[in-house]
Design a protein around this motif. Structure first.
Motif, PDB file in Angstrom:
ATOM      1  N   ILE A 131      29.730  42.315  37.582  1.00  0.00           N
ATOM      2  CA  ILE A 131      30.574  42.087  38.933  1.00  0.00           C
ATOM      3  C   ILE A 131      31.820  41.681  38.606  1.00  0.00           C
ATOM      4  O   ILE A 131      32.662  42.220  39.320  1.00  0.00           O
ATOM      5  CB  ILE A 131      29.918  41.044  39.668  1.00  0.00           C
ATOM      6  CG1 ILE A 131      28.232  41.628  40.008  1.00  0.00           C
ATOM      7  CG2 ILE A 131      30.377  40.867  40.936  1.00  0.00           C
ATOM      8  CD1 ILE A 131      27.367  40.677  40.805  1.00  0.00           C
ATOM      9  N   SER A 132      31.996  40.875  37.772  1.00  0.00           N
ATOM     10  CA  SER A 132      33.576  40.543  37.475  1.00  0.00           C
ATOM     11  C   SER A 132      34.364  41.890  37.101  1.00  0.00           C
ATOM     12  O   SER A 132      35.307  41.828  37.636  1.00  0.00           O
ATOM     13  CB  SER A 132      33.665  39.540  36.260  1.00  0.00           C
ATOM     14  OG  SER A 132      32.832  38.395  36.603  1.00  0.00           O
ATOM     15  N   MET A 133      33.657  42.539  36.278  1.00  0.00           N
ATOM     16  CA  MET A 133      34.678  43.528  35.481  1.00  0.00           C
ATOM     17  C   MET A 133      34.698  44.511  37.038  1.00  0.00           C
ATOM     18  O   MET A 133      36.053  45.156  36.728  1.00  0.00           O
ATOM     19  CB  MET A 133      33.843  44.494  34.536  1.00  0.00           C
ATOM     20  CG  MET A 133      34.537  45.598  34.000  1.00  0.00           C
ATOM     21  SD  MET A 133      36.279  45.298  33.742  1.00  0.00           S
ATOM     22  CE  MET A 133      36.170  44.447  31.914  1.00  0.00           C
ATOM     23  N   VAL A 134      33.947  44.943  37.672  1.00  0.00           N
ATOM     24  CA  VAL A 134      33.875  45.802  38.991  1.00  0.00           C
ATOM     25  C   VAL A 134      35.140  45.348  39.873  1.00  0.00           C
ATOM     26  O   VAL A 134      36.060  45.851  40.232  1.00  0.00           O
ATOM     27  CB  VAL A 134      32.769  45.811  39.531  1.00  0.00           C
ATOM     28  CG1 VAL A 134      33.118  46.524  40.910  1.00  0.00           C
ATOM     29  CG2 VAL A 134      31.752  46.832  38.843  1.00  0.00           C
ATOM     30  N   PHE A 135      35.103  43.874  40.072  1.00  0.00           N
ATOM     31  CA  PHE A 135      36.101  43.464  40.768  1.00  0.00           C
ATOM     32  C   PHE A 135      37.673  43.433  40.050  1.00  0.00           C
ATOM     33  O   PHE A 135      38.728  43.665  40.739  1.00  0.00           O
ATOM     34  CB  PHE A 135      35.863  41.870  41.536  1.00  0.00           C
ATOM     35  CG  PHE A 135      35.037  41.954  42.586  1.00  0.00           C
ATOM     36  CD1 PHE A 135      35.626  42.526  43.700  1.00  0.00           C
ATOM     37  CD2 PHE A 135      33.657  41.891  42.311  1.00  0.00           C
ATOM     38  CE1 PHE A 135      34.789  42.639  44.827  1.00  0.00           C
ATOM     39  CE2 PHE A 135      32.995  41.991  43.579  1.00  0.00           C
ATOM     40  CZ  PHE A 135      33.615  42.254  44.919  1.00  0.00           C
ATOM     41  N   ILE A 136      37.505  43.014  38.714  1.00  0.00           N
ATOM     42  CA  ILE A 136      38.921  43.256  38.002  1.00  0.00           C
ATOM     43  C   ILE A 136      39.529  44.535  38.129  1.00  0.00           C
ATOM     44  O   ILE A 136      40.600  44.778  38.420  1.00  0.00           O
ATOM     45  CB  ILE A 136      38.651  43.044  36.606  1.00  0.00           C
ATOM     46  CG1 ILE A 136      38.386  41.561  36.160  1.00  0.00           C
ATOM     47  CG2 ILE A 136      39.709  43.394  35.551  1.00  0.00           C
ATOM     48  CD1 ILE A 136      37.891  41.099  34.856  1.00  0.00           C
ATOM     49  N   VAL A 137      38.613  45.549  38.133  1.00  0.00           N
ATOM     50  CA  VAL A 137      39.080  47.116  38.048  1.00  0.00           C
ATOM     51  C   VAL A 137      39.522  47.283  39.422  1.00  0.00           C
ATOM     52  O   VAL A 137      40.617  48.070  39.604  1.00  0.00           O
ATOM     53  CB  VAL A 137      37.942  48.009  37.587  1.00  0.00           C
ATOM     54  CG1 VAL A 137      38.285  49.472  37.979  1.00  0.00           C
ATOM     55  CG2 VAL A 137      37.681  47.841  35.996  1.00  0.00           C
ATOM     56  N   LEU A 138      38.866  46.814  40.596  1.00  0.00           N
ATOM     57  CA  LEU A 138      39.142  47.122  41.770  1.00  0.00           C
ATOM     58  C   LEU A 138      40.706  46.428  42.349  1.00  0.00           C
ATOM     59  O   LEU A 138      41.508  47.069  42.773  1.00  0.00           O
ATOM     60  CB  LEU A 138      38.215  46.869  43.041  1.00  0.00           C
ATOM     61  CG  LEU A 138      36.835  47.510  42.975  1.00  0.00           C
ATOM     62  CD1 LEU A 138      35.936  46.689  43.882  1.00  0.00           C
ATOM     63  CD2 LEU A 138      37.089  49.108  43.291  1.00  0.00           C
ATOM     64  N   THR A 139      40.838  45.364  41.564  1.00  0.00           N
ATOM     65  CA  THR A 139      42.202  44.668  41.733  1.00  0.00           C
ATOM     66  C   THR A 139      43.211  45.429  41.301  1.00  0.00           C
ATOM     67  O   THR A 139      44.278  45.709  41.794  1.00  0.00           O
ATOM     68  CB  THR A 139      42.001  43.132  41.423  1.00  0.00           C
ATOM     69  OG1 THR A 139      41.881  43.030  40.196  1.00  0.00           O
ATOM     70  CG2 THR A 139      41.223  42.309  42.154  1.00  0.00           C
TER      71      THR A 139
END
Lengths: 463, 224
Positions: free
Chosen positions: A385-393
């Motif tokens: 989940i953290s990586m997906v949000f890192i990537v989205l940001t």
């Protein structure tokens, strides 16, 4: 689950080193994320932190592959390793080399003049992205890899059981070793420098490494759910075949704007657009095999294996294809869009691959039939989940940068320090979330199978 | 397909594509030096400075690198040499907000690094980085308009033609016209379009005179 051959235990050494470097990679990654907000926040400058971040990544994945390969080769050959002492020597030689390279980077960070050429060669840092390691380290790494390959091949020759899986795995590793060579000589022209540099970088991550991934995927599906070798190997050949059919000429998508002829726009555009196909095939393969499974021997292992297949496709495939056409890439090349793709691709394709291999093989190495899987799932969700949000940001930051800097003509620094500030802040926060996931995984790695049986409650699996 | 068939397809198919790749690589290597200026001793020494300070650890060049600091491919075009030199030696002395630290780059090293960046700025990168659409439209990008550009504007050429995303789609796009057509063709075409393009709908611009058409041709040839 127990190992059949004593020398398979060597994998654990490699995993341990890999896991520790993973932790280092993520800690320096957070420092780098904060430096996007405040550049002079740490004693080492961004360039050193960034070198550590990406080198730790490459090395821990390679070390993870090596450990996994020793395990697989012994298992598939049905024999002990040809030379266990050599495997130990090769392991410690790698650890010592990597340690000196890291110390060199840090020293250069404190005193940049320490990297002044000695006999025309930079002693601490080659100043080339991903292959920063200086020439003396290159040579030691090559020696280490050659010893590793020799050991594996001699093991196979003991029983001559050339299974498809280990054939493809070793083929991918030989290809990997060969593709290190184009990065080992100096060229006066920056254009040629980057031309050969992409042979190393692209033909590794979109060639040799995907072949290794294809072979390990088949191995893991076989081990976790007892899928049939015949079927797995056939699809493996088709997958890794398509990886190379599309990926070799797909190198062209790096030759659009570096001073190479215009025909690469056609070659790169067409072939790299096809690159997601084998990755999608791997997802389908994982689902098809899983659906047929009745006896799941290792739930957490299977879970990570399927997740690896999915995020390999999403990160390397989808996040790559969005900016691979030259018409689009002309505007997005060299922006944060590339960073976003890099993060999700490495995470999905290779971080999850090595962690999958750890969860598939470590229980056997530790000699446990069942283990508490709750931390494995917790770590997965925190990290993913953290990586997906890192990537989205970062994707958001890349879109803002593409529009404001590339299309409107605003200054690079203005866009970075003003308009993208919130993206950097959010990215750093999600980075901490990722670190929590890694922390849980590291604890699990060291504790797996070592806790008293009472502690192994059947924790509910989170979905 | 049998397993053996799949395996052979993988092995020989991969070899097939690798051989094609090698052949194209061979062709490319023969063309690279013609697409870039000569590499002098100073440029080569500048490249060594570039590697010594791990510049790519923050910057990008030809768009590849670390995305933390501006791309330097064309930096030497947009900034005066004297400014670049002072900046490289002590960034914060010329720009208090600069994120770049003082690395101890010497005056000699700075000169060589700038020579290296002047070299990269002249490499034919297939038009990358593209000129920003809005900045070009507002006329704030780059130096004073050339004589040819002024004629292009005053004659309203963009009503029909597009350059870098700006303009109409009635006539052919001109973004890369300089790499498709040569001087004679362009000049002749301005004088009498239908003579070189059958059924051309474009009017003749012969009345502008030879000088103006030469200027316009010069401009077209810069669009590569």
């Amino acid at each position: 689950m127990t190992i059949k051959y004593e020398s398979q235990r060597i994998a654990q050494h490699f995993y341990t080193f890999a896991v520790l470097l993973f932790l280092v990679q993520v800690v320096v990654g957070i420092i780098a994320a904060v430096q996007f907000i405040k550049p002079d926040v740490f004693i080492l400058n961004f360039n050193i932190i960034r070198s550590l971040h990406i080198n730790a990544l490459v090395v821990w994945l390679l070390v993870g592959f090596m450990g996994a390969t020793y395990y697989v080769v012994s298992e598939e050959s049905e024999a002990e390793l040809w030379s266990l002492p050599m495997a130990h020597f090769q392991f410690w030689a790698t650890v010592v080399t990597v340690t000196f390279v890291v110390l060199g980077y840090i020293w250069m960070g404190i005193n940049p003049q320490a990297n002044s050429p000695v006999m025309g060669i930079n002693p601490l840092n080659e100043g080339r992205e991903y292959i920063e390691a200086p020439r003396w380290a290159d040579i030691l790494i090559v020696v280490s890899v050659l010893l590793f390959l020799l050991n594996c091949v001699m093991t196979v020759l003991k029983t001559k059981k050339w299974t498809g899986i280990q054939g493809v795995l070793l083929g991918g590793l030989v290809f990997l070793a060969l593709m290190y060579i184009p990065g080992m000589f100096y060229t006066k022209s920056m254009v040629k420098d980057q031309f050969w540099w992409w042979w190393v970088v692209h033909l590794w991550v979109e060639g040799a490494w995907e072949i290794i991934a294809g072979a390990l995927l088949a191995f893991m599906l076989m081990k976790t759910i007892g899928a049939k070798r015949e079927v797995l190997e056939k699809w493996m050949y088709i997958e890794v075949g398509l990886v190379l059919f599309t990926g070799i000429l797909g190198t062209g998508h790096h030759y659009y704007w570096i001073g190479t002829p215009r025909y690469w726009l056609w070659i790169g555009g067409i072939f790299s657009s096809l690159e997601p196909i084998p990755l999608l095939l791997m997802v389908w393969d994982a689902f098809r095999t899983t659906r047929e499974a009745r006896n799941v021997a290792n739930r957490a292992g299977l879970f990570y294996t399927v997740a690896h297949a999915i995020f390999n496709f999403v990160g390397a495939g989808l996040w790559g294809i969005i900016h691979t056409l030259p018409q689009v890439n002309k505007w997005t090349h060299g922006t944060q869009i590339t960073t976003a793709h890099g993060h999700l691709a490495f995470y999905g394709a290779y971080v999850l691959l090595v962690i999958s291999m750890i969860y598939v093989t470590l229980p056997a190495i530790r000699g446990v039939k069942e283990y508490n899987t709750s931390r494995a799932y917790q770590a997965f969700w925190w990290m993913t989940i953290s990586m997906v949000f890192i990537v989205l940001t970062i994707t958001g930051a890349g879109m803002v940068q593409t529009y404001m800097e590339r299309m409107m003509g605003l200054d690079y620094e203005a866009v970075k320090t003003t308009y993208n500030l919130w993206f950097w802040i959010l990215r750093a926060i999600f980075g901490v979330g990722f670190l929590i996931g890694v922390g849980i995984f590291v604890v699990d790695f060291f504790k797996l199978g070592k806790e008293p049986a009472a502690a192994m409650s059947a924790a509910p699996e989170k979905a | 397909m049998s397993n053996k068939g799949a395996r052979n397809l993988f092995i020989f198919g991969s070899l097939f594509f690798f051989v094609i790749f090698l052949a194209i690589t061979f062709d490319t290597l023969g063309k690279l030096d013609k697409r870039a200026p000569e590499i002098t001793k100073e440029v080569d020494e500048g490249k060594h400075v570039w590697h010594k300070y791990d510049c790519i650890g923050c910057h990008t060049i030809f768009g590849n690198g670390s995305y933390f600091a501006p791309d330097l491919t064309k930096m030497a075009i947009n900034r005066p040499r004297s400014y670049l030199k002072r900046f490289l030696m002590d960034p914060k002395s010329v720009n208090a907000n600069a994120a770049m630290p003082k690395f101890g780059i010497s005056a000699d090293e700075a000169d060589r690094l700038i020579a290296f960046l002047e070299w990269t700025s002249k490499v034919d990168t297939n038009g990358w980085p593209p000129k920003p659409i809005l900045a070009v439209a507002a006329g704030v990008s780059g130096p004073e308009l050339s004589a040819g550009q002024k004629i292009y504007r005053s004659q309203g050429c963009s009503g029909c033609h597009m350059i870098n995303g700006i303009g109409g789609t009635t006539g052919p796009e001109l973004t890369h016209v300089g790499s498709r057509r040569d001087r004679n063709w362009l000049h002749e075409h301005f004088e009498d379009p239908s003579k070189v393009v059958a059924n051309s709908a474009m009017p003749s611009f012969k009345h502008l005179g030879d000088q103006a058409l030469n200027d316009l041709t010069d401009y077209m040839l810069t669009l590569r």
